[in-house]
Design a protein around this motif. Structure first.
Motif, short mmCIF file in Angstrom:
data_model
loop_
_atom_site.label_atom_id
_atom_site.label_comp_id
_atom_site.label_asym_id
_atom_site.label_seq_id
_atom_site.Cartn_x
_atom_site.Cartn_y
_atom_site.Cartn_z
N VAL A 274 0.87 -1.17 0.00
CA VAL A 274 0.00 0.00 0.00
C VAL A 274 0.91 1.22 0.00
CG1 VAL A 274 -1.76 1.31 1.27
CG2 VAL A 274 -1.84 -1.19 1.25
N GLN B 247 1.34 5.71 0.10
CA GLN B 247 0.74 6.97 0.57
C GLN B 247 1.59 8.12 0.07
OE1 GLN B 247 0.52 7.45 4.92
NE2 GLN B 247 -1.45 8.50 4.64
N LEU C 225 -4.39 6.76 1.58
CA LEU C 225 -3.82 5.44 1.32
C LEU C 225 -4.31 4.89 -0.01
CD1 LEU C 225 -4.46 4.09 4.92
CD2 LEU C 225 -2.26 4.85 3.98
N TRP D 241 -4.05 1.23 -2.22
CA TRP D 241 -3.59 -0.14 -2.41
C TRP D 241 -2.84 -0.24 -3.73
CZ3 TRP D 241 -5.35 -3.44 -6.39
CH2 TRP D 241 -4.92 -4.77 -6.28
N TYR E 110 4.24 0.96 2.02
CA TYR E 110 4.10 0.07 3.16
C TYR E 110 3.85 -1.36 2.68
CZ TYR E 110 3.01 4.32 5.91
OH TYR E 110 3.03 5.56 6.52
N PHE F 195 -5.66 -5.71 6.40
CA PHE F 195 -4.23 -5.49 6.45
C PHE F 195 -3.76 -5.26 7.89
CE2 PHE F 195 -4.72 -5.65 2.15
CZ PHE F 195 -5.35 -4.56 1.56
N ASP F 196 -2.99 -6.19 8.40
CA ASP F 196 -2.51 -6.11 9.78
C ASP F 196 -1.41 -7.13 10.03
OD1 ASP F 196 -3.13 -7.32 12.87
OD2 ASP F 196 -2.92 -5.14 12.66
N TRP G 170 1.20 -3.47 9.59
CA TRP G 170 1.89 -2.77 8.51
C TRP G 170 3.34 -2.56 8.93
CZ3 TRP G 170 -1.22 0.70 4.91
CH2 TRP G 170 -2.59 0.38 4.93
N GLY G 171 4.22 -2.48 7.95
CA GLY G 171 5.59 -2.09 8.25
C GLY G 171 5.67 -0.58 8.48
N GLN G 172 6.86 -0.10 8.72
CA GLN G 172 7.05 1.33 9.01
C GLN G 172 7.08 2.18 7.75
OE1 GLN G 172 9.58 -0.69 8.69
NE2 GLN G 172 11.09 0.49 7.53
N TYR H 158 -9.00 1.90 9.91
CA TYR H 158 -7.61 2.01 10.31
C TYR H 158 -7.39 3.36 10.99
CZ TYR H 158 -6.97 -1.82 7.03
OH TYR H 158 -7.07 -3.02 6.36
N ALA I 293 2.73 4.22 10.77
CA ALA I 293 1.97 3.41 9.82
C ALA I 293 0.53 3.22 10.30
CB ALA I 293 2.64 2.05 9.66
N LEU J 230 -4.80 -1.46 11.98
CA LEU J 230 -6.17 -1.97 11.86
C LEU J 230 -6.87 -1.87 13.21
CD1 LEU J 230 -8.35 -3.50 10.17
CD2 LEU J 230 -7.31 -5.63 11.00
N PHE K 40 -9.81 2.78 -0.20
CA PHE K 40 -9.87 3.50 1.06
C PHE K 40 -10.68 4.79 0.91
CE2 PHE K 40 -6.60 1.25 3.51
CZ PHE K 40 -5.88 0.60 2.52
#
Lengths: 118, 107
Positions: free
Chosen positions: A37, A39, A45, A47, A95, A105-106, A108-110, B36, B43, B46, B98
């Motif tokens: 994803v 941003q 956000l 996808w 991400y 989605f769970d 997420w990275g930094q 979210y 980040a 969820l 989103f």
């Protein structure tokens, strides 16, 4: 603890290529779909791409089809995003995220920042 | 593609207030709606899946409701740490999409 760590971002010129990586730990990587994803700065956000556990199914947002390729190495617990023909509008924090079920989605990275600019 | 529309774009509320954010889908997504939370510089996380199921370790002051095209995220008893942008996301069909986000500020 479930962790995702992205790397590979940077500054590059339009038309360039970049490969993002996402390392994982704390869960059985090969059992989950995975997702990218992005941003854009100050924006919401979007996808980008997802793939299933064995890599046989891949989906992309229309704006990156034919330019980006999602892949994974289950032996290395890693997810990748090969980005070619980059455009200014691809500038974003990218991400990676674990897809818990169908598009949940769970975590997420930094994130890793990709900047495309001349 | 399914369009997700959130309202309001931003809100300011006091600690202890009840806050409601709405999300509307451009077509019926049943209950395939996730929320979210994105705190500044971090980040997304969820919070709620399938419209009303609270993700583990999420405080019980957060709740979600709705089905079909209209959904709501409610924070009952706003806390300072709830300062964030909240996004809804449909997981009914590809591509997942989103909402544009709702920024929650503390008065």
């Amino acid at each position: 603890e479930v962790q995702l760590v992205e790397s590979g971002g940077g500054l590059l010129q339009p038309g360039g290529s970049l490969r993002l990586s996402c390392g994982s730990s704390g869960f059985t990587f090969s059992s989950y779909r995975m997702t990218w994803v992005r941003q854009a700065p100050g924006k919401g956000l979007e996808w980008v791409a997802s793939m299933n556990q064995d890599g046989s199914e891949k989906n992309y947002v229309d704006s990156v089809k034919g330019r980006f390729t999602i892949s994974r190495d289950n032996a290395e617990n890693s997810l990748y995003l090969q980005m070619n023909s980059l455009r200014a509008e691809d500038t974003a924090v990218y991400y990676c995220a674990r897809d818990v079920r169908w598009y949940w989605f769970d975590p997420w990275g930094q994130g890793t920042l990709v900047t495309v600019s001349s | 593609d399914i369009q997700m529309t959130q309202s309001p774009p931003s809100l300011s509320a006091s600690v202890g207030d009840r806050v409601t954010i709405t999300c509307r889908a451009s077509q019926n997504i049943r209950n395939y709606l996730n929320w979210y939370q994105q705190k500044p510089g971090t980040a997304p996380k969820l919070m709620i899946y399938l419209a009303s199921s609270l993700q583990s370790e999420v405080p019980s002051r957060f709740s979600g409701s709705g089905s079909g095209t209209d959904f709501t995220l409610t924070i009952t008893g706003l806390q300072p740490e709830d300062l964030a942008i909240y996004y809804c996301q449909q997981s009914h069909s590809t591509p997942p999409t989103f909402g544009q986000g709702t920024k929650v500020e503390i008065k």
